[in-house]
Design a protein around this motif. Structure first.
Motif, PDB file in Angstrom:
ATOM      1  N   THR A 157     -10.964   8.256 -30.065  1.00 44.47           N
ATOM      2  CA  THR A 157      -9.805   7.666 -30.746  1.00 44.47           C
ATOM      3  C   THR A 157      -9.236   8.639 -31.760  1.00 44.47           C
ATOM      4  N   LEU A 158     -10.109   9.290 -32.524  1.00 40.27           N
ATOM      5  CA  LEU A 158      -9.656  10.265 -33.517  1.00 40.27           C
ATOM      6  C   LEU A 158      -8.927  11.424 -32.845  1.00 40.27           C
ATOM      7  N   LEU A 159      -9.472  11.917 -31.731  1.00 44.19           N
ATOM      8  CA  LEU A 159      -8.831  13.011 -31.006  1.00 44.19           C
ATOM      9  C   LEU A 159      -7.463  12.573 -30.476  1.00 44.19           C
ATOM     10  N   ASN A 160      -7.393  11.353 -29.960  1.00 39.88           N
ATOM     11  CA  ASN A 160      -6.122  10.844 -29.426  1.00 39.88           C
ATOM     12  C   ASN A 160      -5.076  10.692 -30.536  1.00 39.88           C
ATOM     13  N   LEU A 161      -5.520  10.361 -31.736  1.00 40.51           N
ATOM     14  CA  LEU A 161      -4.594  10.265 -32.857  1.00 40.51           C
ATOM     15  C   LEU A 161      -4.027  11.643 -33.207  1.00 40.51           C
ATOM     16  N   VAL A 162      -4.881  12.661 -33.218  1.00 42.76           N
ATOM     17  CA  VAL A 162      -4.414  14.025 -33.486  1.00 42.76           C
ATOM     18  C   VAL A 162      -3.476  14.492 -32.373  1.00 42.76           C
ATOM     19  N   ALA A 163      -3.778  14.096 -31.140  1.00 43.29           N
ATOM     20  CA  ALA A 163      -2.931  14.472 -30.001  1.00 43.29           C
ATOM     21  C   ALA A 163      -1.598  13.736 -30.017  1.00 43.29           C
ATOM     22  N   GLY A 164      -1.516  12.642 -30.772  1.00 42.73           N
ATOM     23  CA  GLY A 164      -0.303  11.844 -30.784  1.00 42.73           C
ATOM     24  C   GLY A 164      -0.210  10.873 -29.627  1.00 42.73           C
ATOM     25  N   LEU A 165      -1.327  10.683 -28.912  1.00 42.84           N
ATOM     26  CA  LEU A 165      -1.343   9.763 -27.776  1.00 42.84           C
ATOM     27  C   LEU A 165      -1.380   8.315 -28.236  1.00 42.84           C
ATOM     28  N   THR A 166      -1.840   8.088 -29.457  1.00 44.05           N
ATOM     29  CA  THR A 166      -1.791   6.770 -30.078  1.00 44.05           C
ATOM     30  C   THR A 166      -1.495   6.974 -31.553  1.00 44.05           C
ATOM     31  N   ARG A 167      -0.952   5.959 -32.205  1.00 44.89           N
ATOM     32  CA  ARG A 167      -0.506   6.107 -33.583  1.00 44.89           C
ATOM     33  C   ARG A 167      -1.499   5.487 -34.550  1.00 44.89           C
ATOM     34  N   VAL A 168      -1.558   6.052 -35.740  1.00 37.17           N
ATOM     35  CA  VAL A 168      -2.474   5.540 -36.760  1.00 37.17           C
ATOM     36  C   VAL A 168      -2.003   4.165 -37.238  1.00 37.17           C
TER      37      VAL A 168
ATOM     38  N   ASN B 248       3.127  11.913 -34.849  1.00 34.35           N
ATOM     39  CA  ASN B 248       3.257  10.519 -34.420  1.00 34.35           C
ATOM     40  C   ASN B 248       3.630  10.370 -32.951  1.00 34.35           C
ATOM     41  N   GLU B 249       3.584  11.477 -32.212  1.00 32.85           N
ATOM     42  CA  GLU B 249       3.841  11.438 -30.776  1.00 32.85           C
ATOM     43  C   GLU B 249       3.243  12.692 -30.143  1.00 32.85           C
ATOM     44  N   PRO B 250       3.074  12.690 -28.804  1.00 34.82           N
ATOM     45  CA  PRO B 250       2.531  13.882 -28.147  1.00 34.82           C
ATOM     46  C   PRO B 250       3.489  15.064 -28.291  1.00 34.82           C
ATOM     47  N   GLY B 251       2.927  16.267 -28.213  1.00 34.59           N
ATOM     48  CA  GLY B 251       3.745  17.471 -28.272  1.00 34.59           C
ATOM     49  C   GLY B 251       2.968  18.663 -27.754  1.00 34.59           C
TER      50      GLY B 251
ATOM     51  N   GLY C  50      -7.985  23.735 -16.141  1.00 37.69           N
ATOM     52  CA  GLY C  50      -7.487  22.812 -17.156  1.00 37.69           C
ATOM     53  C   GLY C  50      -7.325  23.486 -18.507  1.00 37.69           C
ATOM     54  N   ILE C  51      -8.273  24.356 -18.851  1.00 36.59           N
ATOM     55  CA  ILE C  51      -8.188  25.097 -20.118  1.00 36.59           C
ATOM     56  C   ILE C  51      -7.023  26.081 -20.068  1.00 36.59           C
ATOM     57  N   ALA C  52      -6.854  26.757 -18.912  1.00 36.11           N
ATOM     58  CA  ALA C  52      -5.732  27.693 -18.757  1.00 36.11           C
ATOM     59  C   ALA C  52      -4.399  26.970 -18.904  1.00 36.11           C
ATOM     60  N   ARG C  53      -4.296  25.800 -18.292  1.00 37.65           N
ATOM     61  CA  ARG C  53      -3.048  25.026 -18.385  1.00 37.65           C
ATOM     62  C   ARG C  53      -2.747  24.647 -19.837  1.00 37.65           C
ATOM     63  N   ALA C  54      -3.792  24.253 -20.570  1.00 37.52           N
ATOM     64  CA  ALA C  54      -3.602  23.890 -21.979  1.00 37.52           C
ATOM     65  C   ALA C  54      -3.207  25.110 -22.808  1.00 37.52           C
ATOM     66  N   LEU C  55      -3.894  26.231 -22.617  1.00 33.61           N
ATOM     67  CA  LEU C  55      -3.591  27.441 -23.376  1.00 33.61           C
ATOM     68  C   LEU C  55      -2.193  27.966 -23.073  1.00 33.61           C
ATOM     69  N   ALA C  56      -1.740  27.754 -21.828  1.00 30.43           N
ATOM     70  CA  ALA C  56      -0.440  28.272 -21.407  1.00 30.43           C
ATOM     71  C   ALA C  56       0.712  27.631 -22.162  1.00 30.43           C
ATOM     72  N   MET C  57       0.476  26.492 -22.777  1.00 26.21           N
ATOM     73  CA  MET C  57       1.512  25.841 -23.579  1.00 26.21           C
ATOM     74  C   MET C  57       1.593  26.431 -24.990  1.00 26.21           C
ATOM     75  N   GLU C  58       0.753  27.417 -25.269  1.00 24.32           N
ATOM     76  CA  GLU C  58       0.668  28.049 -26.587  1.00 24.32           C
ATOM     77  C   GLU C  58       0.512  27.007 -27.691  1.00 24.32           C
ATOM     78  N   PRO C  59      -0.495  26.145 -27.574  1.00 24.53           N
ATOM     79  CA  PRO C  59      -0.648  25.091 -28.578  1.00 24.53           C
ATOM     80  C   PRO C  59      -1.119  25.645 -29.912  1.00 24.53           C
ATOM     81  N   LYS C  60      -0.713  24.970 -30.973  1.00 24.81           N
ATOM     82  CA  LYS C  60      -1.244  25.309 -32.291  1.00 24.81           C
ATOM     83  C   LYS C  60      -2.686  24.833 -32.417  1.00 24.81           C
TER      84      LYS C  60
END
Length: 265
Positions: free
Chosen positions: A49-60, A73-76, A148-158
Protein backbone atom coordinates in the motif's frame (compact mmCIF):
# COMPACT_ATOMS: atom_id res chain seq x y z
CA UNK A 1 17.74 21.56 1.87
CA UNK A 2 14.40 19.79 1.34
CA UNK A 3 14.16 16.02 1.02
CA UNK A 4 14.09 14.47 -2.43
CA UNK A 5 11.11 12.30 -1.47
CA UNK A 6 9.08 13.20 1.60
CA UNK A 7 6.32 10.98 2.97
CA UNK A 8 4.65 13.39 5.36
CA UNK A 9 2.34 12.04 8.09
CA UNK A 10 0.25 9.92 5.74
CA UNK A 11 -2.74 7.80 6.66
CA UNK A 12 -4.49 5.34 4.39
CA UNK A 13 -7.86 3.69 4.94
CA UNK A 14 -9.98 1.58 2.60
CA UNK A 15 -13.77 1.56 2.87
CA UNK A 16 -15.87 -1.44 1.86
CA UNK A 17 -19.58 -1.32 2.50
CA UNK A 18 -20.04 0.28 5.89
CA UNK A 19 -16.66 -0.85 7.23
CA UNK A 20 -13.30 0.90 7.00
CA UNK A 21 -9.87 -0.70 7.25
CA UNK A 22 -7.12 1.55 8.58
CA UNK A 23 -4.00 0.26 6.82
CA UNK A 24 -1.37 2.95 7.49
CA UNK A 25 -1.24 5.48 10.32
CA UNK A 26 0.96 8.59 10.53
CA UNK A 27 3.79 7.31 8.31
CA UNK A 28 6.63 9.82 7.92
CA UNK A 29 9.83 9.16 5.98
CA UNK A 30 12.39 11.12 3.97
CA UNK A 31 14.51 9.56 1.23
CA UNK A 32 17.53 11.23 -0.35
CA UNK A 33 18.31 11.29 -4.05
CA UNK A 34 20.23 8.17 -5.09
CA UNK A 35 19.36 6.27 -1.91
CA UNK A 36 18.33 2.60 -1.97
CA UNK A 37 15.69 1.94 0.69
CA UNK A 38 14.02 -1.37 1.51
CA UNK A 39 10.69 -1.69 3.29
CA UNK A 40 10.24 -4.86 5.33
CA UNK A 41 7.59 -6.20 7.70
CA UNK A 42 5.15 -9.03 8.23
CA UNK A 43 2.33 -9.71 5.77
CA UNK A 44 -0.51 -7.24 6.12
CA UNK A 45 1.65 -4.37 7.39
CA UNK A 46 0.86 -2.14 4.42
CA UNK A 47 4.17 -2.38 2.54
CA UNK A 48 2.56 -2.65 -0.90
CA UNK A 49 0.00 0.00 0.00
CA UNK A 50 2.82 2.40 0.87
CA UNK A 51 4.58 1.65 -2.43
CA UNK A 52 1.33 2.17 -4.35
CA UNK A 53 0.86 5.53 -2.65
CA UNK A 54 4.35 6.64 -3.74
CA UNK A 55 3.59 5.36 -7.25
CA UNK A 56 0.37 7.38 -7.29
CA UNK A 57 -1.69 4.26 -7.99
CA UNK A 58 -3.85 5.09 -4.97
CA UNK A 59 -4.29 8.32 -3.04
CA UNK A 60 -3.52 9.04 0.59
CA UNK A 61 -6.39 9.48 3.06
CA UNK A 62 -4.45 12.12 4.99
CA UNK A 63 -1.02 13.71 4.79
CA UNK A 64 1.01 14.14 1.63
CA UNK A 65 3.76 12.60 -0.50
CA UNK A 66 6.14 15.11 -2.08
CA UNK A 67 8.70 14.38 -4.79
CA UNK A 68 11.08 17.32 -5.23
CA UNK A 69 8.49 19.48 -3.50
CA UNK A 70 5.61 18.49 -5.79
CA UNK A 71 2.69 16.50 -4.45
CA UNK A 72 2.19 12.96 -5.73
CA UNK A 73 -1.48 12.22 -6.39
CA UNK A 74 -1.51 10.25 -9.65
CA UNK A 75 0.73 7.87 -11.63
CA UNK A 76 3.59 9.34 -13.63
CA UNK A 77 6.65 8.14 -15.59
CA UNK A 78 8.96 9.71 -13.00
CA UNK A 79 7.91 6.86 -10.67
CA UNK A 80 8.27 3.50 -12.41
CA UNK A 81 7.13 0.26 -10.78
CA UNK A 82 8.52 -3.26 -11.17
CA UNK A 83 6.08 -5.82 -9.80
CA UNK A 84 6.70 -9.39 -8.65
CA UNK A 85 4.70 -10.45 -11.69
CA UNK A 86 6.68 -9.12 -14.65
CA UNK A 87 3.44 -7.93 -16.39
CA UNK A 88 4.95 -8.09 -19.88
CA UNK A 89 2.52 -8.17 -22.79
CA UNK A 90 2.77 -11.76 -24.10
CA UNK A 91 2.07 -10.94 -27.76
CA UNK A 92 4.95 -8.45 -27.95
CA UNK A 93 8.65 -9.21 -28.21
CA UNK A 94 11.16 -8.20 -25.53
CA UNK A 95 12.11 -5.20 -27.68
CA UNK A 96 8.49 -4.22 -28.29
CA UNK A 97 7.62 -4.40 -24.58
CA UNK A 98 10.34 -1.91 -23.73
CA UNK A 99 9.69 0.21 -26.81
CA UNK A 100 6.04 0.58 -25.80
CA UNK A 101 7.09 2.47 -22.66
CA UNK A 102 9.77 4.46 -24.50
CA UNK A 103 7.36 5.55 -27.23
CA UNK A 104 4.78 6.66 -24.67
CA UNK A 105 7.22 8.72 -22.61
CA UNK A 106 9.47 10.10 -25.35
CA UNK A 107 7.09 10.58 -28.31
CA UNK A 108 7.93 14.00 -29.71
CA UNK A 109 11.09 14.20 -27.59
CA UNK A 110 13.27 11.58 -29.27
CA UNK A 111 13.42 10.58 -32.94
CA UNK A 112 12.59 7.00 -33.94
CA UNK A 113 16.32 6.24 -34.24
CA UNK A 114 17.00 7.75 -30.81
CA UNK A 115 14.16 5.74 -29.28
CA UNK A 116 15.56 2.56 -30.84
CA UNK A 117 19.02 3.30 -29.43
CA UNK A 118 17.49 4.03 -26.01
CA UNK A 119 15.57 0.72 -25.98
CA UNK A 120 18.74 -1.19 -26.86
CA UNK A 121 20.76 0.75 -24.26
CA UNK A 122 18.36 -0.29 -21.50
CA UNK A 123 18.24 -3.91 -22.69
CA UNK A 124 22.04 -3.86 -22.59
CA UNK A 125 21.89 -2.60 -18.98
CA UNK A 126 20.03 -5.76 -17.93
CA UNK A 127 21.95 -8.05 -20.33
CA UNK A 128 18.90 -8.84 -22.45
CA UNK A 129 19.82 -7.32 -25.83
CA UNK A 130 20.50 -10.79 -27.21
CA UNK A 131 16.85 -11.78 -26.60
CA UNK A 132 15.24 -8.67 -28.08
CA UNK A 133 13.17 -10.63 -30.63
CA UNK A 134 11.90 -13.28 -28.23
CA UNK A 135 8.43 -13.22 -26.69
CA UNK A 136 7.89 -13.59 -22.93
CA UNK A 137 6.84 -17.25 -23.25
CA UNK A 138 10.24 -18.01 -24.78
CA UNK A 139 12.38 -16.70 -21.92
CA UNK A 140 12.85 -17.64 -18.24
CA UNK A 141 11.27 -15.96 -15.23
CA UNK A 142 14.50 -14.21 -14.33
CA UNK A 143 14.87 -12.92 -17.89
CA UNK A 144 11.30 -11.60 -17.81
CA UNK A 145 12.11 -9.64 -14.66
CA UNK A 146 15.21 -8.22 -16.34
CA UNK A 147 13.00 -7.00 -19.19
CA UNK A 148 10.56 -5.51 -16.66
CA UNK A 149 13.43 -3.64 -15.03
CA UNK A 150 14.67 -2.45 -18.45
CA UNK A 151 11.19 -1.19 -19.32
CA UNK A 152 11.00 0.72 -16.03
CA UNK A 153 14.49 2.22 -16.40
CA UNK A 154 13.75 3.21 -20.00
CA UNK A 155 11.21 5.74 -18.74
CA UNK A 156 14.08 7.54 -16.95
CA UNK A 157 12.21 7.55 -13.64
CA UNK A 158 13.29 9.72 -10.76
CA UNK A 159 12.38 6.81 -8.48
CA UNK A 160 12.35 3.10 -9.28
CA UNK A 161 9.80 1.22 -7.15
CA UNK A 162 10.37 -2.53 -6.73
CA UNK A 163 7.51 -4.60 -5.29
CA UNK A 164 9.13 -7.90 -4.24
CA UNK A 165 10.69 -8.15 -7.71
CA UNK A 166 12.57 -11.38 -6.98
CA UNK A 167 9.99 -13.14 -4.81
CA UNK A 168 8.90 -15.70 -7.41
CA UNK A 169 12.40 -16.66 -8.54
CA UNK A 170 14.67 -19.53 -7.52
CA UNK A 171 17.60 -18.73 -5.21
CA UNK A 172 20.32 -18.66 -7.88
CA UNK A 173 18.33 -16.50 -10.30
CA UNK A 174 17.41 -14.22 -7.42
CA UNK A 175 21.07 -13.76 -6.50
CA UNK A 176 22.03 -12.94 -10.10
CA UNK A 177 19.25 -10.33 -10.34
CA UNK A 178 20.21 -8.80 -6.99
CA UNK A 179 23.74 -8.38 -8.35
CA UNK A 180 22.33 -6.85 -11.54
CA UNK A 181 20.25 -4.33 -9.56
CA UNK A 182 23.29 -3.41 -7.43
CA UNK A 183 25.28 -2.83 -10.61
CA UNK A 184 22.53 -0.67 -12.15
CA UNK A 185 22.23 1.36 -8.95
CA UNK A 186 25.99 1.90 -8.89
CA UNK A 187 26.11 2.94 -12.57
CA UNK A 188 23.01 5.14 -12.71
CA UNK A 189 22.61 6.37 -9.14
CA UNK A 190 18.85 5.85 -9.24
CA UNK A 191 16.70 6.38 -6.19
CA UNK A 192 15.19 2.96 -5.45
CA UNK A 193 12.54 1.77 -3.01
CA UNK A 194 12.05 -1.98 -2.67
CA UNK A 195 9.56 -4.10 -0.76
CA UNK A 196 10.94 -7.42 0.41
CA UNK A 197 10.35 -10.20 2.92
CA UNK A 198 13.98 -11.29 2.66
CA UNK A 199 16.23 -9.94 5.43
CA UNK A 200 19.49 -10.85 3.68
CA UNK A 201 18.30 -9.19 0.48
CA UNK A 202 17.38 -6.02 2.34
CA UNK A 203 20.78 -5.75 4.03
CA UNK A 204 22.71 -6.62 0.87
CA UNK A 205 21.03 -4.03 -1.36
CA UNK A 206 20.01 -1.16 0.91
CA UNK A 207 21.37 2.06 2.33
CA UNK A 208 18.47 2.06 4.77
CA UNK A 209 15.84 -0.45 5.89
CA UNK A 210 12.37 0.74 6.93
CA UNK A 211 10.78 -1.74 9.35
CA UNK A 212 6.99 -1.60 9.56
CA UNK A 213 4.90 -2.52 12.57
CA UNK A 214 2.06 -5.00 12.17
CA UNK A 215 -1.27 -3.89 10.75
CA UNK A 216 -3.90 -2.65 10.97
CA UNK A 217 -2.90 1.01 11.32
CA UNK A 218 0.73 0.09 10.69
CA UNK A 219 3.45 2.68 11.06
CA UNK A 220 7.23 2.80 10.84
CA UNK A 221 8.74 1.02 13.83
CA UNK A 222 12.42 1.61 13.09
CA UNK A 223 14.65 2.83 10.29
CA UNK A 224 18.03 1.07 10.18
CA UNK A 225 20.98 2.63 8.43
CA UNK A 226 23.17 0.06 6.63
CA UNK A 227 26.74 1.40 6.98
CA UNK A 228 28.35 -1.03 4.55
CA UNK A 229 30.56 0.51 1.83
CA UNK A 230 29.79 -0.09 -1.83
CA UNK A 231 30.47 -2.00 -3.99
CA UNK A 232 29.31 -4.99 -1.96
CA UNK A 233 30.36 -8.59 -2.40
CA UNK A 234 27.81 -11.11 -1.11
CA UNK A 235 30.50 -13.71 -0.35
CA UNK A 236 32.67 -11.29 1.64
CA UNK A 237 29.62 -9.98 3.51
CA UNK A 238 28.79 -13.43 4.85
CA UNK A 239 31.36 -12.87 7.61
CA UNK A 240 31.29 -9.06 7.74
CA UNK A 241 30.52 -7.74 11.25
CA UNK A 242 28.48 -4.76 10.03
CA UNK A 243 26.39 -7.00 7.79
CA UNK A 244 25.75 -9.49 10.59
CA UNK A 245 24.86 -6.70 13.02
CA UNK A 246 22.32 -5.21 10.59
CA UNK A 247 20.87 -8.63 9.85
CA UNK A 248 20.49 -9.35 13.56
CA UNK A 249 18.74 -6.01 14.16
CA UNK A 250 16.15 -6.64 11.43
CA UNK A 251 15.53 -10.22 12.53
CA UNK A 252 15.11 -9.11 16.14
CA UNK A 253 12.55 -6.48 15.11
CA UNK A 254 10.57 -8.95 12.99
CA UNK A 255 10.72 -11.64 15.67
CA UNK A 256 9.40 -9.25 18.32
CA UNK A 257 6.55 -8.26 16.00
CA UNK A 258 5.73 -11.93 15.43
CA UNK A 259 5.55 -12.44 19.20
CA UNK A 260 3.04 -9.58 19.42
CA UNK A 261 0.86 -11.34 16.83
CA UNK A 262 1.03 -14.64 18.74
CA UNK A 263 0.16 -12.91 22.04
CA UNK A 264 -2.91 -11.33 20.45
CA UNK A 265 -4.26 -14.65 19.16
Amino acid sequence: MSAYLKIDHIDKSFARGGAATHVLADVTLTIDKGEFVSIIGHSGCGKSTLLNLVAGLTRVSAGAILLEGREVNEPGPERAVVFQNHSLLPWLSVYENVNLAVSKVFAGKKSRAERHDWVMHNLDLVQMAHAKDKRPAEISGGMKQRVGIARALAMEPKILLLDEPFGALDALTRAHLQDAVMDIHARLGNTMIMITHDVDEAVLLSDGIVMMTNGPAAHIGEVLEVPIPRPRDRIALASDRSYLKCREAVLKFLYERHRFVEAAE
